[in-house]
Design a protein around this motif. Structure first.
Motif, short mmCIF file in Angstrom:
data_model
loop_
_atom_site.label_atom_id
_atom_site.label_comp_id
_atom_site.label_asym_id
_atom_site.label_seq_id
_atom_site.Cartn_x
_atom_site.Cartn_y
_atom_site.Cartn_z
N ARG A 58 -2.84 -11.18 1.97
CA ARG A 58 -2.55 -10.18 3.03
C ARG A 58 -3.24 -10.38 4.12
O ARG A 58 -4.42 -10.54 4.23
CB ARG A 58 -2.84 -8.86 2.10
N GLU A 85 0.99 -1.27 0.00
CA GLU A 85 0.14 -0.15 -0.05
C GLU A 85 0.80 1.12 -0.06
O GLU A 85 2.03 1.15 0.36
CB GLU A 85 -0.85 -0.11 1.22
N GLU A 106 3.79 1.84 2.73
CA GLU A 106 4.28 0.58 3.30
C GLU A 106 5.45 0.20 2.82
O GLU A 106 6.11 0.26 1.49
CB GLU A 106 3.29 -0.42 2.87
N ARG A 128 2.55 -3.00 8.48
CA ARG A 128 1.10 -2.97 8.31
C ARG A 128 0.63 -4.45 8.22
O ARG A 128 -0.75 -4.97 8.90
CB ARG A 128 0.69 -2.41 7.29
#
Length: 163
Positions: free
Chosen positions: A54, A25, A28, A42
């Motif tokens: 994910r 993302e 990230e 994350r």
């Protein structure tokens, strides 16, 4: 002038490069990983067929590393998964640190003898407040009205104590 070579144990390791198709993302970054499994600030990203699965840290309930088999076992709110990785690098330590840092509070609420429901308050990156989770022990039905009442009461107590 040629410098003497370092013993193998002192030679700095190169961190493996994440694959280009790793679905990061915005903002990230990869903290650790090996082909097939990558940890970011994350989430844990696991190879899944042609893509990636994910698992945000707040969804990971437990993770264990089996050194003999070179396997990472992950239990999440979506189920259990095991990935054979071989050499782990810093991945096991990073996974442990990320999961533990997401947990603010955990309390076991016994409802059937020693069996019960674990109430967990977790931080979610990029989100204000806490996420409250409930994880039932085997044989405990979280929808049972008696279980629900005990868990709700404990959750109210914990929320009030955190204010």
């Amino acid at each position: 002038m040629r410098l003497p070579s370092l013993p193998v144990a002192l030679t700095p390791r190169r961190r493996p490069r994440p694959p280009r198709d790793l679905p990061l993302e915005a903002g990230e970054r990869v903290l650790a990983g090996v082909p097939g499994a990558w940890a970011t600030q994350r989430a844990l990203l696991l190879a899944a067929g042609p893509g990636w699965d994910r698992l945000p840290w707040h969804e990971v309930l437990a993770a264990t590393w089996d050194d003999e088999r070179g396997a990472l076992a992950v239990e999440s709110v979506r189920g259990a998964r095991e990935v054979v990785l071989g050499e782990p690098g810093l991945l096991p330590e990073t996974v442990r640190e990320r999961v533990q840092s997401s947990i603010v509070l955990t309390r076991h609420v016994p409802v059937l003898g020693r069996r019960g429901v674990r109430v967990v308050a977790r931080r979610v990156p990029g989100r204000d407040g806490l996420l409250w989770q409930e994880v039932a022990d085997p044989g405990v039905d979280p929808a049972d009205p008696r279980v629900r009442a005990a868990v709700d009461l404990e959750q109210r107590r914990l929320r009030a104590a955190m204010l």
